[in-house]
Write a protein that holds these residues in place. Structure first.
Motif, PDB file in Angstrom:
ATOM      1  N   VAL A 159      11.520  16.707   3.385  1.00 44.60           N
ATOM      2  CA  VAL A 159      10.370  17.494   2.927  1.00 44.60           C
ATOM      3  C   VAL A 159       9.519  16.695   1.949  1.00 44.60           C
ATOM      4  N   ILE A 160      10.153  15.846   1.150  1.00 47.91           N
ATOM      5  CA  ILE A 160       9.389  15.071   0.177  1.00 47.91           C
ATOM      6  C   ILE A 160       8.362  14.175   0.869  1.00 47.91           C
ATOM      7  N   LEU A 161       8.698  13.687   2.070  1.00 47.91           N
ATOM      8  CA  LEU A 161       7.747  12.844   2.799  1.00 47.91           C
ATOM      9  C   LEU A 161       6.678  13.693   3.477  1.00 47.91           C
ATOM     10  N   ALA A 184       0.831  -1.214   0.000  1.00 46.18           N
ATOM     11  CA  ALA A 184       0.000   0.000   0.000  1.00 46.18           C
ATOM     12  C   ALA A 184       0.861   1.258   0.000  1.00 46.18           C
ATOM     13  N   GLN A 185       1.900   1.275   0.848  1.00 51.16           N
ATOM     14  CA  GLN A 185       2.774   2.441   0.916  1.00 51.16           C
ATOM     15  C   GLN A 185       3.519   2.653  -0.400  1.00 51.16           C
ATOM     16  N   VAL A 186       4.020   1.574  -0.980  1.00 48.13           N
ATOM     17  CA  VAL A 186       4.772   1.665  -2.239  1.00 48.13           C
ATOM     18  C   VAL A 186       3.879   2.180  -3.366  1.00 48.13           C
ATOM     19  N   ASP A 187       2.670   1.649  -3.472  1.00 55.29           N
ATOM     20  CA  ASP A 187       1.771   2.085  -4.539  1.00 55.29           C
ATOM     21  C   ASP A 187       1.402   3.561  -4.396  1.00 55.29           C
ATOM     22  N   SER A 188       1.116   3.980  -3.167  1.00 58.76           N
ATOM     23  CA  SER A 188       0.729   5.378  -2.940  1.00 58.76           C
ATOM     24  C   SER A 188       1.901   6.326  -3.176  1.00 58.76           C
ATOM     25  N   PHE A 189       3.081   5.956  -2.685  1.00 54.87           N
ATOM     26  CA  PHE A 189       4.246   6.823  -2.852  1.00 54.87           C
ATOM     27  C   PHE A 189       4.640   6.928  -4.324  1.00 54.87           C
ATOM     28  N   ARG A 204      12.158   3.857   6.627  1.00 52.27           N
ATOM     29  CA  ARG A 204      11.791   4.192   8.008  1.00 52.27           C
ATOM     30  C   ARG A 204      10.310   4.548   8.099  1.00 52.27           C
ATOM     31  N   PHE A 205       9.828   5.316   7.135  1.00 50.16           N
ATOM     32  CA  PHE A 205       8.414   5.692   7.086  1.00 50.16           C
ATOM     33  C   PHE A 205       7.535   4.440   7.037  1.00 50.16           C
TER      34      PHE A 205
END
Length: 229
Positions: free
Chosen positions: A215-217, A166-171, A194-195
């Motif tokens: 900042v990108i995160l 989920a995190q990979v797809d959204s990012f 880490r995120f």
């Protein structure tokens, strides 16, 4: 794994000038062991004789014999095991080190060792090192410190997709649709791991901007919250 460039300028000149300790596959008397001879013979099967190393064509041939695609994460894991320095190339010392550590000297043995290698990489004490290695391995130009967005998205999917889908797809969606960043640097890369490990997702309740995230995160989290609202 993004395909290695095959441009002539990208090819290492030779291995002789490289100041590294040769991996020993010899007995105390200096004779090459039977295992060492098998490892070296297997290397010669895939090596470019002019370069004295395995090049992108040789790696594709190796992948074919292993029954895996050259973009399979296990090939990147094999490069990590060898401590290969340049994407798309294995030197003889790198080859010796990797196969010696895996205790394999034939294609069949190497094929059978890949699941065990994957399990080793996924251990918490090894994965962060592998994750950072994957980024460095994609720095294919001299003095390059960043990876372009398209390659970063492919690489993130390759190394993290199985754990944090989920995190990979959204990012990746965020990266492809924003215009502020053209490349990703190592700090941003490591902080995304880490995120994934620390921040609840997709709720993001425990994301704290005071923790000095890149900042990108911060922008990614803001983008996620806007989507959710």
């Amino acid at each position: 794994m993004p395909r290695a460039s095959k441009r002539k300028s990208d090819e290492p000149k030779s291995t002789s000038a490289k100041s590294c300790r040769s991996v020993s596959l010899t007995t105390a008397s200096g004779k090459t062991t039977k295992f060492g001879m098998s490892v070296d013979n297997l290397f010669q099967k895939y090596a470019n004789k002019l370069l004295g190393m395995i090049d992108p064509e040789g790696i594709e041939s190796l992948c074919s014999d292993l029954g895996v695609d050259h973009t399979n994460v296990r090939i990147l894991m094999l490069a990590w095991k060898m401590k290969a320095e340049k994407q798309g190339y294995f030197t003889q010392d790198e080859w010796r080190k990797g196969l010696k550590d895996l205790q394999v000297d034939t294609i069949n043995k190497l094929k059978k060792a890949l699941p065990k290698l994957e399990a080793e990489v996924m251990m918490p004490e090894n994965f962060e090192d592998f994750y950072c290695y994957a980024f460095r391995y994609c720095l294919t130009e001299d003095k390059q410190k960043c990876v372009d967005i398209e390659s970063s998205c492919l690489l993130i999917d390759l190394v993290l997709g199985s754990q944090f889908r989920a995190q990979v797809d959204s990012f990746s969606e965020f990266l492809k649709n924003q215009a502020d960043y053209k490349v990703i640097n190592m700090d941003q890369w490591t902080n995304f791991l880490r995120f994934c490990q620390e921040v609840s997702f997709p709720g993001l309740e425990n994301y704290d901007t005071d923790q000095a995230w890149p900042v990108i995160l911060d922008n990614f989290v803001e983008w996620m919250k806007e989507k959710q609202n």
